[in-house]
Scaffold this motif. Structure first.
Motif, PDB file in Angstrom:
ATOM      1  N   LEU A 185       0.827  -1.201   0.000  1.00  0.00           N
ATOM      2  CA  LEU A 185       0.000   0.000   0.000  1.00  0.00           C
ATOM      3  C   LEU A 185       0.862   1.253   0.000  1.00  0.00           C
ATOM      4  O   LEU A 185       1.830   1.359   0.747  1.00  0.00           O
ATOM      5  CB  LEU A 185      -0.893  -0.002   1.248  1.00  0.00           C
ATOM      6  CG  LEU A 185      -1.777   1.223   1.479  1.00  0.00           C
ATOM      7  CD1 LEU A 185      -2.927   1.228   0.490  1.00  0.00           C
ATOM      8  CD2 LEU A 185      -2.309   1.225   2.914  1.00  0.00           C
ATOM      9  N   HIS A 186       0.489   2.203  -0.863  1.00  0.00           N
ATOM     10  CA  HIS A 186       1.064   3.554  -0.811  1.00  0.00           C
ATOM     11  C   HIS A 186      -0.076   4.546  -0.670  1.00  0.00           C
ATOM     12  O   HIS A 186      -1.052   4.504  -1.430  1.00  0.00           O
ATOM     13  CB  HIS A 186       1.861   3.873  -2.081  1.00  0.00           C
ATOM     14  CG  HIS A 186       2.267   5.318  -2.157  1.00  0.00           C
ATOM     15  ND1 HIS A 186       3.297   5.835  -1.412  1.00  0.00           N
ATOM     16  CD2 HIS A 186       1.757   6.357  -2.876  1.00  0.00           C
ATOM     17  CE1 HIS A 186       3.410   7.130  -1.665  1.00  0.00           C
ATOM     18  NE2 HIS A 186       2.494   7.463  -2.549  1.00  0.00           N
ATOM     19  N   ALA A 187       0.038   5.423   0.314  1.00  0.00           N
ATOM     20  CA  ALA A 187      -0.979   6.455   0.516  1.00  0.00           C
ATOM     21  C   ALA A 187      -0.459   7.791  -0.013  1.00  0.00           C
ATOM     22  O   ALA A 187       0.680   8.179   0.261  1.00  0.00           O
ATOM     23  CB  ALA A 187      -1.322   6.568   2.000  1.00  0.00           C
ATOM     24  N   TRP A 188      -1.287   8.466  -0.764  1.00  0.00           N
ATOM     25  CA  TRP A 188      -0.881   9.755  -1.337  1.00  0.00           C
ATOM     26  C   TRP A 188      -1.922  10.804  -0.998  1.00  0.00           C
ATOM     27  O   TRP A 188      -3.071  10.500  -0.690  1.00  0.00           O
ATOM     28  CB  TRP A 188      -0.717   9.655  -2.857  1.00  0.00           C
ATOM     29  CG  TRP A 188      -1.977   9.220  -3.574  1.00  0.00           C
ATOM     30  CD1 TRP A 188      -2.396   7.943  -3.780  1.00  0.00           C
ATOM     31  CD2 TRP A 188      -2.976  10.064  -4.153  1.00  0.00           C
ATOM     32  NE1 TRP A 188      -3.586   7.921  -4.439  1.00  0.00           N
ATOM     33  CE2 TRP A 188      -3.970   9.215  -4.699  1.00  0.00           C
ATOM     34  CE3 TRP A 188      -3.122  11.444  -4.275  1.00  0.00           C
ATOM     35  CZ2 TRP A 188      -5.098   9.723  -5.341  1.00  0.00           C
ATOM     36  CZ3 TRP A 188      -4.244  11.946  -4.921  1.00  0.00           C
ATOM     37  CH2 TRP A 188      -5.213  11.085  -5.451  1.00  0.00           C
ATOM     38  N   ARG A 189      -1.487  12.056  -1.041  1.00  0.00           N
ATOM     39  CA  ARG A 189      -2.403  13.156  -0.753  1.00  0.00           C
ATOM     40  C   ARG A 189      -2.314  14.172  -1.880  1.00  0.00           C
ATOM     41  O   ARG A 189      -1.235  14.516  -2.355  1.00  0.00           O
ATOM     42  CB  ARG A 189      -2.061  13.831   0.576  1.00  0.00           C
ATOM     43  CG  ARG A 189      -2.085  12.860   1.742  1.00  0.00           C
ATOM     44  CD  ARG A 189      -1.992  13.563   3.075  1.00  0.00           C
ATOM     45  NE  ARG A 189      -3.209  14.298   3.370  1.00  0.00           N
ATOM     46  CZ  ARG A 189      -3.390  15.020   4.467  1.00  0.00           C
ATOM     47  NH1 ARG A 189      -2.410  15.117   5.354  1.00  0.00           N
ATOM     48  NH2 ARG A 189      -4.531  15.657   4.690  1.00  0.00           N
ATOM     49  N   ALA A 190      -3.479  14.620  -2.326  1.00  0.00           N
ATOM     50  CA  ALA A 190      -3.532  15.586  -3.423  1.00  0.00           C
ATOM     51  C   ALA A 190      -2.922  16.917  -2.975  1.00  0.00           C
ATOM     52  O   ALA A 190      -3.125  17.352  -1.839  1.00  0.00           O
ATOM     53  CB  ALA A 190      -4.977  15.801  -3.869  1.00  0.00           C
ATOM     54  N   PRO A 191      -2.146  17.575  -3.850  1.00  0.00           N
ATOM     55  CA  PRO A 191      -1.577  18.874  -3.486  1.00  0.00           C
ATOM     56  C   PRO A 191      -2.665  19.939  -3.414  1.00  0.00           C
ATOM     57  O   PRO A 191      -3.691  19.849  -4.089  1.00  0.00           O
ATOM     58  CB  PRO A 191      -0.606  19.158  -4.635  1.00  0.00           C
ATOM     59  CG  PRO A 191      -1.159  18.402  -5.799  1.00  0.00           C
ATOM     60  CD  PRO A 191      -1.770  17.154  -5.208  1.00  0.00           C
ATOM     61  N   THR A 236      -1.715  -1.439  -4.178  1.00  0.00           N
ATOM     62  CA  THR A 236      -2.826  -0.530  -3.919  1.00  0.00           C
ATOM     63  C   THR A 236      -2.292   0.857  -3.619  1.00  0.00           C
ATOM     64  O   THR A 236      -1.326   1.003  -2.866  1.00  0.00           O
ATOM     65  CB  THR A 236      -3.660  -1.008  -2.715  1.00  0.00           C
ATOM     66  OG1 THR A 236      -4.038  -2.370  -2.908  1.00  0.00           O
ATOM     67  CG2 THR A 236      -4.906  -0.151  -2.555  1.00  0.00           C
ATOM     68  N   VAL A 237      -2.926   1.867  -4.208  1.00  0.00           N
ATOM     69  CA  VAL A 237      -2.651   3.252  -3.833  1.00  0.00           C
ATOM     70  C   VAL A 237      -3.970   3.876  -3.407  1.00  0.00           C
ATOM     71  O   VAL A 237      -5.007   3.642  -4.022  1.00  0.00           O
ATOM     72  CB  VAL A 237      -2.006   4.061  -4.979  1.00  0.00           C
ATOM     73  CG1 VAL A 237      -0.634   3.509  -5.321  1.00  0.00           C
ATOM     74  CG2 VAL A 237      -2.885   4.085  -6.211  1.00  0.00           C
ATOM     75  N   VAL A 238      -3.931   4.631  -2.327  1.00  0.00           N
ATOM     76  CA  VAL A 238      -5.138   5.264  -1.815  1.00  0.00           C
ATOM     77  C   VAL A 238      -4.831   6.705  -1.455  1.00  0.00           C
ATOM     78  O   VAL A 238      -3.709   7.044  -1.074  1.00  0.00           O
ATOM     79  CB  VAL A 238      -5.696   4.522  -0.577  1.00  0.00           C
ATOM     80  CG1 VAL A 238      -6.109   3.116  -0.929  1.00  0.00           C
ATOM     81  CG2 VAL A 238      -4.677   4.513   0.544  1.00  0.00           C
ATOM     82  N   GLU A 239      -5.824   7.548  -1.586  1.00  0.00           N
ATOM     83  CA  GLU A 239      -5.659   8.932  -1.172  1.00  0.00           C
ATOM     84  C   GLU A 239      -5.990   9.038   0.312  1.00  0.00           C
ATOM     85  O   GLU A 239      -7.027   8.559   0.776  1.00  0.00           O
ATOM     86  CB  GLU A 239      -6.575   9.852  -1.967  1.00  0.00           C
ATOM     87  CG  GLU A 239      -6.397  11.323  -1.609  1.00  0.00           C
ATOM     88  CD  GLU A 239      -7.283  12.248  -2.422  1.00  0.00           C
ATOM     89  OE1 GLU A 239      -7.130  13.481  -2.291  1.00  0.00           O
ATOM     90  OE2 GLU A 239      -8.127  11.737  -3.186  1.00  0.00           O
ATOM     91  N   GLY A 240      -5.097   9.657   1.052  1.00  0.00           N
ATOM     92  CA  GLY A 240      -5.329   9.812   2.486  1.00  0.00           C
ATOM     93  C   GLY A 240      -4.039   9.754   3.264  1.00  0.00           C
ATOM     94  O   GLY A 240      -2.943   9.623   2.704  1.00  0.00           O
ATOM     95  N   LYS A 241      -4.166   9.847   4.582  1.00  0.00           N
ATOM     96  CA  LYS A 241      -2.999   9.789   5.441  1.00  0.00           C
ATOM     97  C   LYS A 241      -2.501   8.348   5.551  1.00  0.00           C
ATOM     98  O   LYS A 241      -3.299   7.418   5.646  1.00  0.00           O
ATOM     99  CB  LYS A 241      -3.338  10.330   6.824  1.00  0.00           C
ATOM    100  CG  LYS A 241      -3.694  11.812   6.839  1.00  0.00           C
ATOM    101  CD  LYS A 241      -3.998  12.282   8.249  1.00  0.00           C
ATOM    102  CE  LYS A 241      -4.324  13.767   8.269  1.00  0.00           C
ATOM    103  NZ  LYS A 241      -4.629  14.258   9.650  1.00  0.00           N
ATOM    104  N   PRO A 242      -1.169   8.140   5.558  1.00  0.00           N
ATOM    105  CA  PRO A 242      -0.634   6.773   5.608  1.00  0.00           C
ATOM    106  C   PRO A 242      -1.108   5.972   6.810  1.00  0.00           C
ATOM    107  O   PRO A 242      -1.440   4.789   6.673  1.00  0.00           O
ATOM    108  CB  PRO A 242       0.883   7.006   5.658  1.00  0.00           C
ATOM    109  CG  PRO A 242       1.097   8.332   5.024  1.00  0.00           C
ATOM    110  CD  PRO A 242      -0.108   9.153   5.392  1.00  0.00           C
TER     111      PRO A 242
END
Length: 292
Positions: A185-191, A236-242
């Protein structure tokens, strides 16, 4: 001689669960299991000889109970035991230096909000330079069925901007040994407008941005997929805090693997925020892999 799997025992339900988990792990890895009890001996206390004998008797009982638990769960494992004097945290950190991995019991968060895991386990995680596994009492023996067909995932959190080989390697090997699927899993956040630099485009839609992150993750994992062709991988990649994303992903998992950067421990030893959240809140066993 192969380094053993070492487990710290103190007679608590958590440490007995850790001993059982460690026995199965030692068998998987083809290693011996070392049961270790640290005695906090204070030589200046009154009636020192009687107190010393009492401490040694208690230590032998703790080790005997742990060995009985191990033998019942995993009779074929090679076991030895040892008791050492001194502060438990320092003794366990030292033992970890010569171990394949160190296993400890963990209470996580108690019923009272803010009641954290034992200070010894927390101190060891913050100082150890070898992998440490934390096991809860209510997860003992789960996922250990040798012939089970309904295998649960090993979960790994990866920051694709700073991937760490030691952490990824541990997770792939853990999944291989368990014949389990590895969910990465990698969590990412939109700029937002404050984080966008001059001339940067911030209008890319979330689906496209997620696709880009998935491409980055695939590139990071390509060499590991080739090295471990028999390991089934779910990316899996998801938007949000890790921390929130990993907590959700680890629900029902067999094992969670996270990294902890040694360079973040300068000054007062401590764990990173994501690792800190995982060791207090995740119900499954958690592996903390220190790395540079």
């Amino acid at each position: 001689m192969l380094s053993p799997v070492v487990v710290g025992v103190d007679g608590s339900a958590e440490s007995l669960a850790a001993a059982e988990w460690a026995a199965h792990e030692a068998m998987r890895r083809g290693r011996a299991l070392r049961l270790l009890h640290a005695r906090n001996w204070h030589p200046r206390q009154e009636r020192a000889e009687i107190a010393y004998a009492s401490e040694r008797h208690l230590a032998r009982r703790v080790l005997r109970e742990a060995e009985e638990r191990v033998r019942a769960a995993c009779p074929e494992v090679r076991v030895d035991d040892d008791q050492v004097e001194g502060p438990a945290t320092a003794a366990l950190v030292k033992a970890a230096d010569d171990a394949d991995l160190l296993v400890l019991g963990s209470r996580g968060l108690g019923r009272i909000n803010g009641l954290l895991m034992g200070s010894v386990a927390l101190g060891v995680v913050a100082k150890a330079t070898r992998p440490v596994v934390l096991v809860r009492a209510d997860t003992a023996g789960e996922g250990e069925e040798a012939a089970g067909t309904d295998r649960r995932d090993v979960v790994l959190g990866v920051d694709v901007t700073e991937p760490c080989d030691e952490v990824i390697a541990f997770a792939f090997e853990a999944a291989r040994l368990r014949h389990a699927r590895l969910r990465i899993l990698h969590a990412w956040r939109a700029p937002d407008r404050l984080t966008l630099g001059p001339g940067e485009v911030g209008l890319v839609g979330d689906p496209q941005r997620a696709e880009e992150w998935l491409g980055f993750l695939s590139a990071v994992l390509q060499v590991w997929r080739e090295k471990y062709p028999d390991v089934e991988v779910l990316q899996t990649v998801v938007e949000g805090k890790p921390a929130g994303a990993l907590l959700k992903a680890a629900s029902g998992a067999e094992l969670l693997v996270v990294g902890d950067r040694l360079t973040d421990r300068r000054g007062i030893p401590r764990t990173g925020p994501v690792t800190h959240a995982m060791i207090h809140r995740v119900g499954c066993p958690v592996v903390i892999v220190p790395h540079d």
